[in-house]
Design an enzyme around this catalytic site. Structure first.
Site, PDB file in Angstrom:
ATOM      1  CD1 TRP A 130      -3.034  -6.236  96.186  1.00  0.00           C
ATOM      2  CD2 TRP A 130      -1.828  -5.886  98.032  1.00  0.00           C
ATOM      3  NE1 TRP A 130      -1.974  -7.090  96.158  1.00  0.00           N
ATOM      4  CE2 TRP A 130      -1.214  -6.905  97.278  1.00  0.00           C
ATOM      5  CE3 TRP A 130      -1.241  -5.497  99.236  1.00  0.00           C
ATOM      6  CZ2 TRP A 130      -0.039  -7.543  97.692  1.00  0.00           C
ATOM      7  CZ3 TRP A 130      -0.075  -6.127  99.645  1.00  0.00           C
ATOM      8  CH2 TRP A 130       0.517  -7.144  98.884  1.00  0.00           C
ATOM      9  CE  LYS A 131     -10.598  -2.651  93.949  1.00  0.00           C
ATOM     10  NZ  LYS A 131     -11.920  -2.872  93.417  1.00  0.00           N
TER      11      LYS A 131
ATOM     12  CG  HIS B 248     -10.455   2.526  91.206  1.00  0.00           C
ATOM     13  ND1 HIS B 248     -11.694   2.179  91.685  1.00  0.00           N
ATOM     14  CD2 HIS B 248      -9.903   1.386  90.730  1.00  0.00           C
ATOM     15  CE1 HIS B 248     -11.876   0.871  91.515  1.00  0.00           C
ATOM     16  NE2 HIS B 248     -10.807   0.367  90.925  1.00  0.00           N
TER      17      HIS B 248
ATOM     18  CD  GLU C 226     -10.549  -0.651  86.666  1.00  0.00           C
ATOM     19  OE1 GLU C 226     -10.076  -1.753  86.935  1.00  0.00           O
ATOM     20  OE2 GLU C 226     -10.771   0.207  87.523  1.00  0.00           O
TER      21      GLU C 226
ATOM     22  N   GLY D 287     -15.546  -5.819  90.742  1.00  0.00           N
ATOM     23  CA  GLY D 287     -15.912  -6.561  91.945  1.00  0.00           C
ATOM     24  C   GLY D 287     -17.144  -7.438  91.790  1.00  0.00           C
TER      25      GLY D 287
ATOM     26  N   GLY E 136      -8.256  -6.508  90.918  1.00  0.00           N
ATOM     27  CA  GLY E 136      -8.584  -6.226  92.314  1.00  0.00           C
ATOM     28  C   GLY E 136      -8.628  -7.521  93.109  1.00  0.00           C
TER      29      GLY E 136
HETATM   30  P1  PGA Z   1     -11.910  -6.401  90.575  1.00  0.00           P
HETATM   31  O1  PGA Z   1     -11.412  -4.885  90.773  1.00  0.00           O
HETATM   32  O2  PGA Z   1     -10.815  -7.139  89.875  1.00  0.00           O
HETATM   33  O3  PGA Z   1     -12.136  -6.884  91.974  1.00  0.00           O
HETATM   34  O4  PGA Z   1     -13.146  -6.348  89.775  1.00  0.00           O
HETATM   35  C1  PGA Z   1     -10.791  -4.227  89.713  1.00  0.00           C
HETATM   36  C2  PGA Z   1     -10.553  -2.802  90.091  1.00  0.00           C
HETATM   37  O5  PGA Z   1     -11.247  -2.276  90.978  1.00  0.00           O
HETATM   38  O6  PGA Z   1      -9.674  -2.156  89.542  1.00  0.00           O
END
Ligand code: PGA
Length: 232
Positions: free
Chosen positions: A10-11, A90, A153, A159, A216
């Site tokens: 969820w950041k 991350h 990633e 994002g 995310g």
């Molecule tokens: P995202 O983020 O799905 O919004 O690209 C993934 C993440 O930051 O782990």
């Protein structure tokens, strides 16, 4: 067991209300046995009661055990909450907080020594090869932790709405797996998952070639989240 992990990051978003909403939605579904759903909310939401169909993870922890580090929260403190997983390294931590592999490995030690499962994020294999090797050997030599999750990633996919292509995902995952395939891991497990613009439309395909996903944006969009839950 060959689990598929669905990790929701969820950041710095959402609140208790969203958490309650998610929890009540999840209580109406049955998640298939092979899936493990893990929600990683902000630190203030780690202590939840009566959670149904999922587990909790933190998004970060300190590299030290305790001490005068204002604002930091140690893995030991996290282990006293309901969280059982911790995301570390991350790419946003590497980019905005200048975290280097050495520091992330220290965090990883803290996480493992406190019986939590690390979810370590890495970039493309060619960019992070030495670091990936080090973190795998760090895990293999730790006597406490049974599971390690490595989240591949690629930075530009996070994002952006543009996930890495399936061929590249598979190639990077296989390169990571090649590092430990020849080691006798006994009762240890390493799962390699993918993160970066995973959503309701691409999750099925990506899960079919990986051990799961780190999500995310789509995890904090209720409509997307419900569609994802229906798939698993
Ligand atoms: P995202 O983020 O799905 O919004 O690209 C993934 C993440 O930051 O782990």
């Amino acid at each position: 067991m060959n689990y598929k992990f669905i990790i929701c990051n969820w950041k710095m978003n959402c609140d208790q209300e969203y958490f309650n909403q998610i929890n009540s939605i999840l209580s109406n579904y049955t998640i298939k046995k092979e899936y493990k759903l893990i929600i990683c909310p902000p630190l203030t939401l780690l202590n939840q009661e009566n959670i149904i169909n999922f587990e909790i993870g933190a998004q970060n922890c300190a590299s030290e055990e305790f001490g005068s580090y204002t604002g930091e929260v140690s893995a030991r403190m996290i282990s006293q909450s309901n969280a059982r997983y911790v995301i570390i390294g991350h790419s946003e931590r590497r980019k905005y907080f200048n975290e280097k592999p050495e520091l992330i490995l220290k965090k990883m030690d803290q996480v493992m020594d406190n019986n939590l499962t690390p979810i370590v994020c890495v970039k493309r294999f060619y960019e992070d090869k030495e670091y990936i090797k080090n973190l795998i050997f760090n895990f293999i030599s730790n006597v406490k932790t049974k599971n390690l999750l490595i989240a591949y990633e690629p930075e530009e996919s996070i994002g952006s709405g543009i996930p890495d292509n399936l061929y590249s995902i598979q190639e990077n995952i296989e390169s990571i797996k090649d590092i430990y395939r020849n080691h006798n891991l006994n009762d240890k497990n390493i799962f390699v998952i993918y993160g970066g613009s995973v959503d309701k439309n691409n999750i099925k395909e990506i899960i079919s070639i990986s051990d799961g996903v780190l999500i995310g944006k789509a995890s904090i969009n209720l409509e997307q989240f419900i569609q994802i839950i229906k798939i698993i």
